[in-house]
Structures are given as C-alpha cells and as structure tokens.
Design a protein around this motif. Sequence first.
Motif, PDB file in Angstrom:
ATOM      1  N   HIS A  79      28.012  31.046  32.572  1.00 12.04           N
ATOM      2  CA  HIS A  79      28.232  32.404  32.044  1.00 12.04           C
ATOM      3  C   HIS A  79      29.281  33.102  32.898  1.00 12.04           C
ATOM      4  CE1 HIS A  79      27.556  36.262  30.346  1.00 12.04           C
ATOM      5  NE2 HIS A  79      26.441  36.607  30.965  1.00 12.04           N
ATOM      6  N   GLU A  81      29.888  36.384  33.167  1.00 12.66           N
ATOM      7  CA  GLU A  81      29.587  37.705  33.746  1.00 12.66           C
ATOM      8  C   GLU A  81      29.491  37.593  35.271  1.00 12.66           C
ATOM      9  OE1 GLU A  81      26.332  39.919  31.958  1.00 12.66           O
ATOM     10  OE2 GLU A  81      27.136  41.780  32.784  1.00 12.66           O
ATOM     11  N   ASP A  83      27.800  38.718  37.682  1.00 11.91           N
ATOM     12  CA  ASP A  83      26.598  38.474  38.491  1.00 11.91           C
ATOM     13  C   ASP A  83      26.378  36.971  38.680  1.00 11.91           C
ATOM     14  OD1 ASP A  83      26.104  38.661  35.725  1.00 11.91           O
ATOM     15  OD2 ASP A  83      23.985  39.093  35.988  1.00 11.91           O
ATOM     16  N   HIS A  84      27.089  36.134  37.899  1.00 16.26           N
ATOM     17  CA  HIS A  84      26.965  34.667  38.046  1.00 16.26           C
ATOM     18  C   HIS A  84      28.258  34.006  38.505  1.00 16.26           C
ATOM     19  CE1 HIS A  84      23.222  35.462  36.198  1.00 16.26           C
ATOM     20  NE2 HIS A  84      23.825  35.998  35.155  1.00 16.26           N
ATOM     21  N   HIS A 145      24.127  35.798  26.861  1.00 12.81           N
ATOM     22  CA  HIS A 145      24.227  37.183  26.494  1.00 12.81           C
ATOM     23  C   HIS A 145      25.661  37.619  26.139  1.00 12.81           C
ATOM     24  CE1 HIS A 145      24.876  40.816  29.454  1.00 12.81           C
ATOM     25  NE2 HIS A 145      24.600  41.362  28.309  1.00 12.81           N
ATOM     26  N   ASP A 164      21.113  33.491  31.727  1.00 14.79           N
ATOM     27  CA  ASP A 164      20.422  34.767  31.479  1.00 14.79           C
ATOM     28  C   ASP A 164      19.112  34.585  30.686  1.00 14.79           C
ATOM     29  OD1 ASP A 164      22.095  36.555  32.800  1.00 14.79           O
ATOM     30  OD2 ASP A 164      23.278  37.037  31.030  1.00 14.79           O
ATOM     31  N   TYR A 192      13.437  42.664  30.812  1.00 14.38           N
ATOM     32  CA  TYR A 192      14.762  42.039  30.782  1.00 14.38           C
ATOM     33  C   TYR A 192      15.189  41.794  29.331  1.00 14.38           C
ATOM     34  CZ  TYR A 192      18.519  38.855  32.031  1.00 14.38           C
ATOM     35  OH  TYR A 192      19.743  38.260  32.167  1.00 14.38           O
ATOM     36  N   HIS A 223      18.211  34.510  36.834  1.00 14.78           N
ATOM     37  CA  HIS A 223      17.596  35.687  37.457  1.00 14.78           C
ATOM     38  C   HIS A 223      16.085  35.460  37.561  1.00 14.78           C
ATOM     39  CE1 HIS A 223      21.196  38.169  36.923  1.00 14.78           C
ATOM     40  NE2 HIS A 223      21.213  37.873  35.639  1.00 14.78           N
TER      41      HIS A 223
HETATM   42 FE1  FEO Z   1      24.985  38.389  31.368  1.00 14.38          FE
HETATM   43 FE2  FEO Z   1      23.078  37.910  34.260  1.00 14.38          FE
HETATM   44  O1  FEO Z   1      24.632  38.233  33.222  1.00 14.38           O
END
Ligand code: FEO
Length: 393
Positions: A79, A81, A83-84, A145, A164, A192, A223
């Motif tokens: 992914h 995004e 955060d990854h 996501h 995610d 979440y 996560h």
């Molecule tokens: Fe869609 Fe944990 O980032």
Amino acid sequence: MLHAIELKPDIYWVGGVDWNERNFHGYTTDRGSTYNAYLIVDEHPTLIDTAKPGFADELVERLREIIDPAKIEYIVSNHVERDHSGSLPELCELAPNAKIVTSFPNGVRGLTAHYGERDYMPVKSGDTLSLGKHTLVFAHTPMVHWPDNMVSYCPEEKILFSNDAFGQHFASSKRFDDEVGLPEVMAQAQKYYANIVMPYSKNVGKALDALSGLEIDMIAPAHGVIWRSHVNDILETYQRWANFESQEYAVVIYDSMWHTTEKMAQSIVEAFVERGVPARLFDLKVNHISDIMTEVLDAKYIAVGSPTLNSGMMPTVAAFLCYLKGLLPKEGAKERIGIPFGSYGWAQMGPKEVAAVLEGCGLQLPCGTLTRQWTEDEEGLAELQAAVAACVE
Ligand code: FEO
C-alpha cells in the motif's frame, strides 16, 4: 525497545509502535497505533511494508536483530499510503539492491509520485514470487483502502499479509489477538472499519471473495495485533460489515442550545427502548464523531437533531453529517432509516438542513422531519414518540 517477534519459522514482526498517536485524519486513536512490517528470512530475504515517517530507526533496529538490512532483496509495498511506505527511502538506502514489489499500475504510479523512479517490480493479481522455501502470492484489493492496495499470501505458512484490511489502531506490547482478548481487539477493529474502510464495503466484499479459496492460519495486518486464534471471527465479522448488515439498534445524535432538541433526543431514545430497540444517545458536545461512527456501523436507525442557529444547523451537527456522508456506503444506506429532528424559534432551517443531508446520504426518511417550536411539552413529545414508534417495524 520491543524486540522483533517470530510469527512462524523465519517470519518476523518488525515495525513501529506509535504509543502516542491520538488523531489519525480526524479519527481519535485513543490506544495509539502500530505500523507493522514483516521480515521473511529466506534465500531472497524480503521485507513486507515499511512504517510511517519517523519510525524508520525503530524498524531498522528490529531488522538488525535478525538480519543485515543490506541483504534484503525485495521490499513488498502492499500500500502506497505513507503510514506504510514512509520509511521506504531509508530502507532503500540500507538495502540498495532491493527491488520494490508493488501493484501494477496503481502501486507503481503512487510510489513514483511519492518517491520518484526506483527499482519497481510491478505485480498483478495472481502473480507469485519465490523467495526460496517461501512463496508470496499477490492479490490486488483496490480501494481497501486506496486504488493501489494489494495483499500478499504465503501458502507454505498460510499467512495473509493484509495491510489495512483487518487492522486496528491499537498500540500494545502484545502482538497477537489472544494475548489481548477478543472484545478489545474487535472493538478496535470495528472503530477502524467504521472510520477507514466502511465507504469501500463493496470492495471489501470483492476482496473477501478473492480470498475465500485460501487456507488462512494467520492474518498479519499492517496495524494492530495479528490474528491467529480468531481468524474466522474477524473474517465472518468483515463479511457482515462488507454486506453493511444492520441490527435493530438506534443511535440518536444531537446538539442543543436551550435543551429542547436535547429533550427531543431523549424522548426518541425512550420511544425506541419502549419498542424493544436498544438505543444510545450522543451529545455532540461531549462525544467524538469517530466514536459515534463506530456505533453507526451496526445501527439500523440513525436519528440526528439540531436546532436552528444562524439560519442553519449547528456547526457541530454539520461536521458530524459531513463525516457521516463521506463514510456511509451509498449502496447500503437505503436499507437504513434516518430521523431528522430539532427545535426552532421562528424558522425551521436547522432540522431541514439535517433532513437534506440525511436524504443525500441515501437513507430512508419515513418519519419526515420532526420539529418542535421553542419548547418541549408532554403532548408534543408524545406526538414525536408516536412518529418514531411508527418507523419501527
Ligand atoms: Fe491506508 Fe494504513 O493506510
């Protein structure tokens, strides 16, 4: 520092634990979060995902407990995004020969936009990558996501690296679902899903269909904790959420100035309870919209109230409705019932604006808009309760 943890022989959790994260894009993360990355030690050592910017040092320290990062040959980016992928630049410096495995075309596009041209290895759904004694099979899961999302499955150990999907914003010194307890993990998974994944429920359904043929012994999300004892519980729960199934449950959400709308909200709760429908009351002055959305996920009845303020609804209610409209899946909303309500002095614009947004969300509004002028009285509240009772099948 928490050490790397071996999940299965030669497969390790490494990543970042963010104890202090309290707000993720407007979603309150009271228990912090984690940015999980996984290391597979094999003939071709492979890292699955990285971590949010600021967590590279922690991730690398855990990696070094197991392997010299320079030996990593593949970094799988499930992914884009940040955060990854946010620690990708640091990891690429430490592992200069690593190819970055990502979905085609959206993963390549997204990573290129963030990090420029690099040694990308595009993969399609169904592609496999042999690491030696382990294999990775990739499946695209678009919009769970972002458009680029994919999951990676290791058939030898029956582990799904789900990114995610199935995640929870939950920092813990524990790494597994059974070390924390199912109610706590499920509550975090529900928050979440409601605040991140819910608008893409249709895509979640497609992803679950794509995964249905796999034997899954462990789900390792990006996560929170890893599912090993409650894999079927979370798969079944995700199926229910993906179907946007509701329960006979009412949420009553409001703000109020001189307590008339508040009295209306309390009367609506009573009307539901008297009809045998559990209900919860949420004053927007003291409840966060992300906690309310967690309850909306299951609720068949969504009552929202505002008095008229400055020729419109109260800003707190407008903020909640904006959030609700963004998160409710359009295809499921028509099965649910909206109840707009509120008080007014000389103009009904507040409750009417609420009604317009609930209608725009696609909810059914069988009660119309329930209003009271100036103050509550017993007769008026009884009429309100009768109107609400008529909505309950
Ligand atoms: Fe869609 Fe944990 O980032």
